[in-house]
Design an enzyme around this catalytic site. Structure first.
Site, PDB file in Angstrom:
ATOM      1  N   TYR A  56     -13.452  30.418  -3.004  1.00 20.04           N
ATOM      2  CA  TYR A  56     -13.245  29.018  -2.605  1.00 20.04           C
ATOM      3  C   TYR A  56     -13.616  28.068  -3.748  1.00 20.04           C
ATOM      4  O   TYR A  56     -12.841  27.182  -4.115  1.00 20.04           O
ATOM      5  CB  TYR A  56     -14.100  28.736  -1.376  1.00 20.04           C
ATOM      6  N   SER A 111     -13.294  19.846  -2.838  1.00 15.94           N
ATOM      7  CA  SER A 111     -14.641  20.055  -2.308  1.00 15.94           C
ATOM      8  C   SER A 111     -15.627  19.966  -3.462  1.00 15.94           C
ATOM      9  O   SER A 111     -15.308  20.350  -4.597  1.00 15.94           O
ATOM     10  CB  SER A 111     -14.723  21.445  -1.684  1.00 15.94           C
TER      11      SER A 111
HETATM   12  P1  NAP Z   1      -9.857  24.161   8.906  1.00 17.51           P
HETATM   13  O1  NAP Z   1     -10.324  23.576  10.183  1.00 17.51           O
HETATM   14  O2  NAP Z   1     -10.137  25.603   8.617  1.00 17.51           O
HETATM   15  O3  NAP Z   1      -8.282  23.888   8.806  1.00 17.51           O
HETATM   16  C1  NAP Z   1      -7.543  24.410   7.745  1.00 17.51           C
HETATM   17  C2  NAP Z   1      -6.088  24.128   8.005  1.00 17.51           C
HETATM   18  O4  NAP Z   1      -5.321  24.711   6.915  1.00 17.51           O
HETATM   19  C3  NAP Z   1      -5.553  24.789   9.290  1.00 17.51           C
HETATM   20  O5  NAP Z   1      -4.664  23.908   9.927  1.00 17.51           O
HETATM   21  C4  NAP Z   1      -4.825  26.018   8.774  1.00 17.51           C
HETATM   22  O6  NAP Z   1      -3.781  26.462   9.613  1.00 17.51           O
HETATM   23  C5  NAP Z   1      -4.247  25.437   7.481  1.00 17.51           C
HETATM   24  N1  NAP Z   1      -3.700  26.457   6.583  1.00 17.51           N
HETATM   25  C6  NAP Z   1      -4.292  27.570   6.113  1.00 17.51           C
HETATM   26  N2  NAP Z   1      -3.434  28.255   5.342  1.00 17.51           N
HETATM   27  C7  NAP Z   1      -2.268  27.554   5.328  1.00 17.51           C
HETATM   28  C8  NAP Z   1      -1.013  27.744   4.716  1.00 17.51           C
HETATM   29  N3  NAP Z   1      -0.741  28.823   3.965  1.00 17.51           N
HETATM   30  N4  NAP Z   1      -0.051  26.799   4.881  1.00 17.51           N
HETATM   31  C9  NAP Z   1      -0.296  25.703   5.646  1.00 17.51           C
HETATM   32  N5  NAP Z   1      -1.466  25.485   6.281  1.00 17.51           N
HETATM   33  C10 NAP Z   1      -2.426  26.409   6.116  1.00 17.51           C
HETATM   34  O7  NAP Z   1     -10.427  23.373   7.651  1.00 17.51           O
HETATM   35  P2  NAP Z   1     -10.938  21.860   7.481  1.00 17.51           P
HETATM   36  O8  NAP Z   1     -12.412  21.888   7.509  1.00 17.51           O
HETATM   37  O9  NAP Z   1     -10.175  20.944   8.362  1.00 17.51           O
HETATM   38  O10 NAP Z   1     -10.529  21.631   5.945  1.00 17.51           O
HETATM   39  C11 NAP Z   1      -9.492  20.752   5.526  1.00 17.51           C
HETATM   40  C12 NAP Z   1      -9.639  20.557   4.033  1.00 17.51           C
HETATM   41  O11 NAP Z   1     -10.935  19.997   3.741  1.00 17.51           O
HETATM   42  C13 NAP Z   1      -9.549  21.843   3.214  1.00 17.51           C
HETATM   43  O12 NAP Z   1      -8.879  21.595   2.010  1.00 17.51           O
HETATM   44  C14 NAP Z   1     -11.001  22.179   2.943  1.00 17.51           C
HETATM   45  O13 NAP Z   1     -11.159  22.981   1.789  1.00 17.51           O
HETATM   46  C15 NAP Z   1     -11.572  20.789   2.747  1.00 17.51           C
HETATM   47  N6  NAP Z   1     -13.016  20.716   2.920  1.00 17.51           N
HETATM   48  C16 NAP Z   1     -13.592  20.945   4.128  1.00 17.51           C
HETATM   49  C17 NAP Z   1     -14.971  20.834   4.253  1.00 17.51           C
HETATM   50  C18 NAP Z   1     -15.665  21.050   5.580  1.00 17.51           C
HETATM   51  O14 NAP Z   1     -16.907  20.968   5.625  1.00 17.51           O
HETATM   52  N7  NAP Z   1     -14.956  21.296   6.656  1.00 17.51           N
HETATM   53  C19 NAP Z   1     -15.779  20.514   3.144  1.00 17.51           C
HETATM   54  C20 NAP Z   1     -15.165  20.278   1.919  1.00 17.51           C
HETATM   55  C21 NAP Z   1     -13.783  20.374   1.818  1.00 17.51           C
HETATM   56  P3  NAP Z   1      -3.970  27.680  10.690  1.00 17.51           P
HETATM   57  O15 NAP Z   1      -4.492  27.053  11.953  1.00 17.51           O
HETATM   58  O16 NAP Z   1      -2.590  28.227  10.818  1.00 17.51           O
HETATM   59  O17 NAP Z   1      -4.946  28.652  10.098  1.00 17.51           O
END
Ligand code: NAP
Length: 243
Positions: free
Chosen positions: A166, A151
């Site tokens: 984070y 990120s």
């Molecule tokens: P999200 O909707 O919160 O999904 C996160 C995923 O990670 C969920 O499937 C969650 O599973 C899983 N997870 C959490 N802890 C885990 C563990 N110990 N082992 C395996 N899986 C685990 O987030 P997202 O927005 O899709 O983000 C995906 C990636 O993009 C992340 O690395 C995030 O930091 C990055 N990112 C996102 C944004 C944004 O704006 N959304 C911006 C910059 C970077 P559960 O359902 O079991 O909780």
């Protein structure tokens, strides 16, 4: 067709594994990889959620399967690596997508340290642990890619206050990306960090400007680099970000 024939067909497709893929950007990455003819192993920490996610995106043309993987649990990482070894004998693409605690509610000065520890365990040690666990299989590929979903919050050059757990976890993940890329230079494994942008997911919230499709595309770019592509970089939409 005998089992050898089936194995041959299996090995013609590139094998990809995505962590934290039961929802959000991870799930969409699996869908897009499958459209690009990857054989996808969708993983999640919760078995039921993961299987439901596979059912959501599986089509008659796709080959997506589920395996449990909790990135904070070394035994779970080992079990997933054993599964890939027995099933395919190699891994061509590892996408470290799982992450937690976009902690907008606190500051470094008053951070709850249990939250910080959880964020570091999942967002930093998790991908590091998974890379270590799968490296022998990635080396078998001859042309593997590791994408650490990071990120811009982890960019030191633009870093301000807020989201301490984070932001620090993603800055450190970027550092691991540089180290692994340097150590693996010449091995055929390209290692990059990618920011998907601000995306409408549970983590990003409904006000985010990007769809999951756009966020996933940013990641897929680094997942499908040619052999002479960059390694040890930090990108969004194929363009370099400052560390
Ligand atoms: P999200 O909707 O919160 O999904 C996160 C995923 O990670 C969920 O499937 C969650 O599973 C899983 N997870 C959490 N802890 C885990 C563990 N110990 N082992 C395996 N899986 C685990 O987030 P997202 O927005 O899709 O983000 C995906 C990636 O993009 C992340 O690395 C995030 O930091 C990055 N990112 C996102 C944004 C944004 O704006 N959304 C911006 C910059 C970077 P559960 O359902 O079991 O909780």
């Amino acid at each position: 067709m005998n089992s050898d024939g089936i194995d041959m067909i299996k090995s013609e497709k590139s094998i990809a594994l995505v962590t934290g893929a039961n929802r959000g950007i991870g799930l969409e990455i699996c869908r897009q990889l499958s459209e690009k003819q990857f054989r996808v192993v969708l993983t999640s920490r919760n078995e039921q959620k993961g299987r439901e996610a596979v059912n959501k995106i599986q089509t008659c043309h796709s080959s997506i399967e589920f395996h449990q993987l909790d990135v904070t649990d070394p035994d779970s990482v080992s079990r997933a690596a054993r599964f890939i070894e027995q099933e395919f004998g190699r891994l061509d693409l590892l996408i470290n997508n799982a992450a937690i605690h976009y902690d907008t509610w606190q500051q470094a000065a008053n951070a709850d340290m249990a939250t910080v520890e959880e964020a570091l365990d999942t967002n930093l040690l998790g991908p590091w642990r998974v890379c270590r666990g799968f490296l022998p299989l990635l080396k078998e590929s001859g042309s593997a890619r590791i994408v650490n979903v990071s990120s811009e919050s982890g960019s030191l050059s633009g870093m301000g206050g807020g989201t301490p757990a984070y932001g620090v976890s993603k800055a450190a993940l970027n550092a691991v990306t540089i180290k692994l890329a340097a150590e693996l230079r010449g091995s055929g494994i390209l290692v990059n960090a990618v920011c998907p942008g601000w995306v409408r997911t549970e983590m990003g919230g409904s006000a985010a400007p990007r769809s999951v499709a756009q966020g996933a595309q940013s990641v897929i770019w680094a997942a499908t680099l040619p052999d002479d592509g960059p390694t040890g970089g930090f990108f969004r939409d194929g363009k370099r970000l400052p560390w």
